[in-house]
Scaffold this active site. Structure first.
Site, PDB file in Angstrom:
ATOM      1  N   SER A 126      76.916  43.381 -45.420  1.00 22.04           N
ATOM      2  CA  SER A 126      77.789  43.556 -44.252  1.00 22.04           C
ATOM      3  C   SER A 126      79.117  44.178 -44.653  1.00 22.04           C
ATOM      4  O   SER A 126      79.617  43.953 -45.765  1.00 22.04           O
ATOM      5  CB  SER A 126      78.030  42.171 -43.643  1.00 22.04           C
ATOM      6  N   TYR A 151      80.456  32.546 -44.151  1.00 20.86           N
ATOM      7  CA  TYR A 151      79.398  33.544 -43.917  1.00 20.86           C
ATOM      8  C   TYR A 151      79.632  34.780 -44.780  1.00 20.86           C
ATOM      9  O   TYR A 151      78.739  35.231 -45.504  1.00 20.86           O
ATOM     10  CB  TYR A 151      79.339  33.950 -42.432  1.00 20.86           C
ATOM     11  N   LYS A 155      77.465  36.652 -48.189  1.00 17.46           N
ATOM     12  CA  LYS A 155      77.042  38.047 -48.421  1.00 17.46           C
ATOM     13  C   LYS A 155      77.554  38.530 -49.778  1.00 17.46           C
ATOM     14  O   LYS A 155      76.838  39.202 -50.524  1.00 17.46           O
ATOM     15  CB  LYS A 155      77.555  38.963 -47.303  1.00 17.46           C
TER      16      LYS A 155
HETATM   17  P1  NAD Z   1      69.321  37.473 -36.277  1.00 19.31           P
HETATM   18  O1  NAD Z   1      69.836  36.085 -36.260  1.00 19.31           O
HETATM   19  O2  NAD Z   1      68.956  38.109 -34.988  1.00 19.31           O
HETATM   20  O3  NAD Z   1      68.050  37.569 -37.244  1.00 19.31           O
HETATM   21  C1  NAD Z   1      67.923  36.766 -38.400  1.00 19.31           C
HETATM   22  C2  NAD Z   1      66.551  36.099 -38.349  1.00 19.31           C
HETATM   23  O4  NAD Z   1      66.377  35.325 -39.534  1.00 19.31           O
HETATM   24  C3  NAD Z   1      66.382  35.163 -37.169  1.00 19.31           C
HETATM   25  O5  NAD Z   1      65.210  35.521 -36.468  1.00 19.31           O
HETATM   26  C4  NAD Z   1      66.260  33.770 -37.798  1.00 19.31           C
HETATM   27  O6  NAD Z   1      65.379  32.942 -37.065  1.00 19.31           O
HETATM   28  C5  NAD Z   1      65.743  34.100 -39.188  1.00 19.31           C
HETATM   29  N1  NAD Z   1      66.091  33.135 -40.242  1.00 19.31           N
HETATM   30  C6  NAD Z   1      67.329  32.689 -40.583  1.00 19.31           C
HETATM   31  N2  NAD Z   1      67.254  31.845 -41.622  1.00 19.31           N
HETATM   32  C7  NAD Z   1      65.939  31.769 -41.967  1.00 19.31           C
HETATM   33  C8  NAD Z   1      65.218  31.058 -42.965  1.00 19.31           C
HETATM   34  N3  NAD Z   1      65.843  30.236 -43.837  1.00 19.31           N
HETATM   35  N4  NAD Z   1      63.884  31.203 -43.042  1.00 19.31           N
HETATM   36  C9  NAD Z   1      63.231  32.022 -42.169  1.00 19.31           C
HETATM   37  N5  NAD Z   1      63.858  32.712 -41.196  1.00 19.31           N
HETATM   38  C10 NAD Z   1      65.196  32.585 -41.092  1.00 19.31           C
HETATM   39  O7  NAD Z   1      70.412  38.356 -37.061  1.00 19.31           O
HETATM   40  P2  NAD Z   1      70.522  39.938 -37.172  1.00 19.31           P
HETATM   41  O8  NAD Z   1      71.697  40.366 -36.369  1.00 19.31           O
HETATM   42  O9  NAD Z   1      69.217  40.581 -36.955  1.00 19.31           O
HETATM   43  O10 NAD Z   1      70.962  40.060 -38.692  1.00 19.31           O
HETATM   44  C11 NAD Z   1      70.030  40.315 -39.715  1.00 19.31           C
HETATM   45  C12 NAD Z   1      70.742  40.356 -41.038  1.00 19.31           C
HETATM   46  O11 NAD Z   1      71.755  41.349 -41.014  1.00 19.31           O
HETATM   47  C13 NAD Z   1      71.450  39.069 -41.433  1.00 19.31           C
HETATM   48  O12 NAD Z   1      71.313  38.892 -42.824  1.00 19.31           O
HETATM   49  C14 NAD Z   1      72.886  39.324 -41.064  1.00 19.31           C
HETATM   50  O13 NAD Z   1      73.761  38.545 -41.851  1.00 19.31           O
HETATM   51  C15 NAD Z   1      73.001  40.791 -41.398  1.00 19.31           C
HETATM   52  N6  NAD Z   1      74.076  41.484 -40.664  1.00 19.31           N
HETATM   53  C16 NAD Z   1      74.092  41.452 -39.307  1.00 19.31           C
HETATM   54  C17 NAD Z   1      75.102  42.104 -38.613  1.00 19.31           C
HETATM   55  C18 NAD Z   1      75.165  42.057 -37.106  1.00 19.31           C
HETATM   56  O14 NAD Z   1      76.237  42.367 -36.561  1.00 19.31           O
HETATM   57  N7  NAD Z   1      74.106  41.719 -36.395  1.00 19.31           N
HETATM   58  C19 NAD Z   1      76.081  42.821 -39.313  1.00 19.31           C
HETATM   59  C20 NAD Z   1      76.030  42.840 -40.711  1.00 19.31           C
HETATM   60  C21 NAD Z   1      75.006  42.173 -41.375  1.00 19.31           C
HETATM   61  C1  WQD Z   2      84.169  43.544 -32.296  1.00 15.32           C
HETATM   62  C2  WQD Z   2      85.554  43.748 -31.705  1.00 15.32           C
HETATM   63  C3  WQD Z   2      86.813  41.714 -31.475  1.00 15.32           C
HETATM   64  C4  WQD Z   2      84.275  39.791 -28.516  1.00 15.32           C
HETATM   65  C5  WQD Z   2      81.237  40.502 -36.582  1.00 15.32           C
HETATM   66  C6  WQD Z   2      81.223  39.751 -37.885  1.00 15.32           C
HETATM   67  C7  WQD Z   2      80.875  40.682 -39.014  1.00 15.32           C
HETATM   68  C8  WQD Z   2      79.568  41.435 -38.718  1.00 15.32           C
HETATM   69  C9  WQD Z   2      79.572  42.046 -37.373  1.00 15.32           C
HETATM   70  C10 WQD Z   2      77.736  40.289 -39.746  1.00 15.32           C
HETATM   71  C11 WQD Z   2      86.632  42.917 -32.390  1.00 15.32           C
HETATM   72  C12 WQD Z   2      86.520  42.309 -30.120  1.00 15.32           C
HETATM   73  C13 WQD Z   2      84.805  40.692 -29.418  1.00 15.32           C
HETATM   74  C14 WQD Z   2      84.972  39.533 -27.310  1.00 15.32           C
HETATM   75  C15 WQD Z   2      86.665  41.108 -27.976  1.00 15.32           C
HETATM   76  N1  WQD Z   2      78.445  40.564 -38.721  1.00 15.32           N
HETATM   77  N2  WQD Z   2      85.979  41.334 -29.158  1.00 15.32           N
HETATM   78  N3  WQD Z   2      86.143  40.206 -27.087  1.00 15.32           N
HETATM   79  O1  WQD Z   2      84.184  40.819 -35.397  1.00 15.32           O
HETATM   80  O2  WQD Z   2      83.740  43.275 -35.939  1.00 15.32           O
HETATM   81  O3  WQD Z   2      82.173  41.563 -36.688  1.00 15.32           O
HETATM   82  O4  WQD Z   2      79.950  41.082 -36.381  1.00 15.32           O
HETATM   83  O5  WQD Z   2      77.898  40.567 -40.883  1.00 15.32           O
HETATM   84  O6  WQD Z   2      80.760  39.903 -40.155  1.00 15.32           O
HETATM   85  O7  WQD Z   2      82.523  39.228 -38.104  1.00 15.32           O
HETATM   86  O8  WQD Z   2      82.279  42.088 -34.282  1.00 15.32           O
HETATM   87  O9  WQD Z   2      81.410  42.207 -31.991  1.00 15.32           O
HETATM   88  O10 WQD Z   2      82.570  40.090 -32.745  1.00 15.32           O
HETATM   89  O11 WQD Z   2      83.908  42.156 -32.390  1.00 15.32           O
HETATM   90  O12 WQD Z   2      87.733  41.668 -27.739  1.00 15.32           O
HETATM   91  O13 WQD Z   2      84.555  38.704 -26.495  1.00 15.32           O
HETATM   92  O14 WQD Z   2      85.526  43.276 -30.329  1.00 15.32           O
HETATM   93  O15 WQD Z   2      88.101  41.179 -31.524  1.00 15.32           O
HETATM   94  O16 WQD Z   2      87.794  43.682 -32.410  1.00 15.32           O
HETATM   95  P1  WQD Z   2      83.220  41.919 -35.582  1.00 15.32           P
HETATM   96  P2  WQD Z   2      82.470  41.574 -32.808  1.00 15.32           P
END
Ligand code: NAD
Ligand code: WQD
Length: 345
Positions: A126, A151, A155
């Site tokens: 991330s 969290y 990572k």
């Molecule tokens: P998500 O929660 O939709 O998907 C994660 C899935 O993993 C879920 O279906 C959950 O049930 C499963 N899971 C969690 N722990 C588990 C375990 N111990 N065993 C088996 N299954 C398990 O999340 P996502 O948004 O699809 O994110 C996927 C990956 O990408 C994550 O590692 C997250 O940290 C990373 N990531 C997400 C974002 C984002 O904004 N969505 C941004 C950066 C990184």
């Molecule tokens: C985006 C922008 C908020 C909600 C998060 C995790 C990051 C990564 C991605 C996994 C920000 C603003 C949001 C609302 C708002 N995940 N906002 N009103 O914070 O960039 O990142 O998700 O790795 O680790 O921290 O994403 O979508 O929460 O926010 O004004 O109700 O929208 O302040 O500027 P963020 P977000």
């Protein structure tokens, strides 16, 4: 047909990636404990691709089950590890659950990789590892800042664990993909992001507010040092993001890695403010977003967006889908899923 293990494959990013893998001729087995996703996602994947992926429901923290999985599917050629807990605020409340879940699942996979002949790993990292970068756009070489949440720390530690494991065993290979802000849904609207409870992320909150499920969007701060005062992020279309995983897997399978551990930013390279998201959403959908400006959210960075030149050059991949189309897809998905939920009531 090469088999790919996709952990967390019924989740948001996982499900879109499974679709792209199947569309590219891969065989997929998903492992998910459904802690943050729904089994019906498999129907969406099947409807889009015409293929139902194999599915195993268990917790990756159970090492015995991970070993048994590799015994059952002895044709796994690479792993994409999405499974993790990902809610920043929750991780502050329950740090031990986050460290246990996110670290233990990775360690179990790495142990199985060593035991069963070293397939490569694509890891979901991330942009949170950069915190507030000193220079923008942020490159993969930027220093890793002290994590702002447990969290984020998982990572960082996971990337270190992978690095150490590769250092000790040069047959292991990994690609760490640092996602910026993935948004939107598949154009079919059959899969998308389904947050449980009140959405924490911006775009799901916007779509739920417009659908009338939330009263109004609260914009967290308009006193940032940015062009319009609201915080800036790099929002990347979920299908563009999913496609990058297919490229990464092919790169590993074809032995194109330059190093056993590679790191890539996955973003668009463009910084977009919260107000721009609202404005573009309104233009793309014709819907009005009700919002109010409130105080900043604790822990938010002011501005972050990716330097994508390394990923563009090395992977030959580029985010292509416009913000307008992406936000329209998020709205189509919101309508589809609300309709489905209302029917099943
Ligand atoms: P998500 O929660 O939709 O998907 C994660 C899935 O993993 C879920 O279906 C959950 O049930 C499963 N899971 C969690 N722990 C588990 C375990 N111990 N065993 C088996 N299954 C398990 O999340 P996502 O948004 O699809 O994110 C996927 C990956 O990408 C994550 O590692 C997250 O940290 C990373 N990531 C997400 C974002 C984002 O904004 N969505 C941004 C950066 C990184
Ligand atoms: C985006 C922008 C908020 C909600 C998060 C995790 C990051 C990564 C991605 C996994 C920000 C603003 C949001 C609302 C708002 N995940 N906002 N009103 O914070 O960039 O990142 O998700 O790795 O680790 O921290 O994403 O979508 O929460 O926010 O004004 O109700 O929208 O302040 O500027 P963020 P977000």
């Amino acid at each position: 047909m090469d088999r790919i293990l996709v952990t967390g494959g019924t989740g948001y990013i996982g499900s879109h990636t499974v679709v792209e893998l199947i569309n590219n001729g891969f065989k997929v087995v998903i492992v998910d404990n459904l802690s943050n996703s729904n089994i019906e996602v498999l129907d969406g994947i099947t409807q889009i691709t015409g293929t139902k992926p194999d599915f195993e429901k268990f917790d990756l923290c159970d090492r015995q089950k991970v070993i048994q999985l590799f015994e059952k599917y002895n044709d796994i050629k690479a792993i994409i590890h999405f499974a993790a807990l990902k809610a920043v605020g929750e991780s502050v409340e329950m740090p031990l659950s986050y460290y246990h879940n996110n670290l233990e699942s990775l360690i179990n996979l790495l142990i199985a990789m060593e035991k069963f002949g070293h397939p490569g790993l694509v890891f979901s990292s991330s942009c949170t590892v950069y915190g507030q970068p000193d220079e923008l756009p942020v490159t993969e070489k930027a220093p890793i800042k002290k994590a702002m949440s447990p969290y984020g720390n998982t990572k960082q530690i996971c990337e270190e664990i992978i690095g150490d494991a590769i250092q000790a065993n040069n047959k292991l290979k990994a690609i760490s993909l640092r996602y910026f802000n993935p948004i939107g849904a598949h154009k079919s609207a059959l899969i998308g992001e389904l947050p449980i409870g009140v959405p924490l992320n911006l775009v799901p909150f916007v779509t739920q507010a417009v659908a009338g499920i939330r009263e109004k969007l609260r914009v967290f701060g308009n006193d940032y040092n940015t062009p319009d005062g609201t915080a800036v992020r790099d929002y990347i279309n979920i299908v563009d993001l999913a496609k990058a995983h297919v490229v990464a897997v092919k790169r590993m399978l074809n032995g194109l890695n330059k190093n056993n551990l590679e790191v890539f930013n996955l973003g668009t390279g463009r910084g977009v403010s919260v107000l721009e998201i609202i404005d573009t959403f309104e233009k793309a959908t014709g819907k009005k977003v009700n919002y109010e400006i409130v105080d900043r959210r604790q822990g938010d960075v002011e501005m972050v967006y990716a330097d994508t030149s390394f990923a563009n050059k090395e992977l030959g991949w580029k985010a292509e889908i416009s913000l307008e189309e992406t936000l329209a897809s998020a709205w189509e998905w919101e309508k589809y899923i609300r309709n489905k939920m209302n029917k099943s009531k």
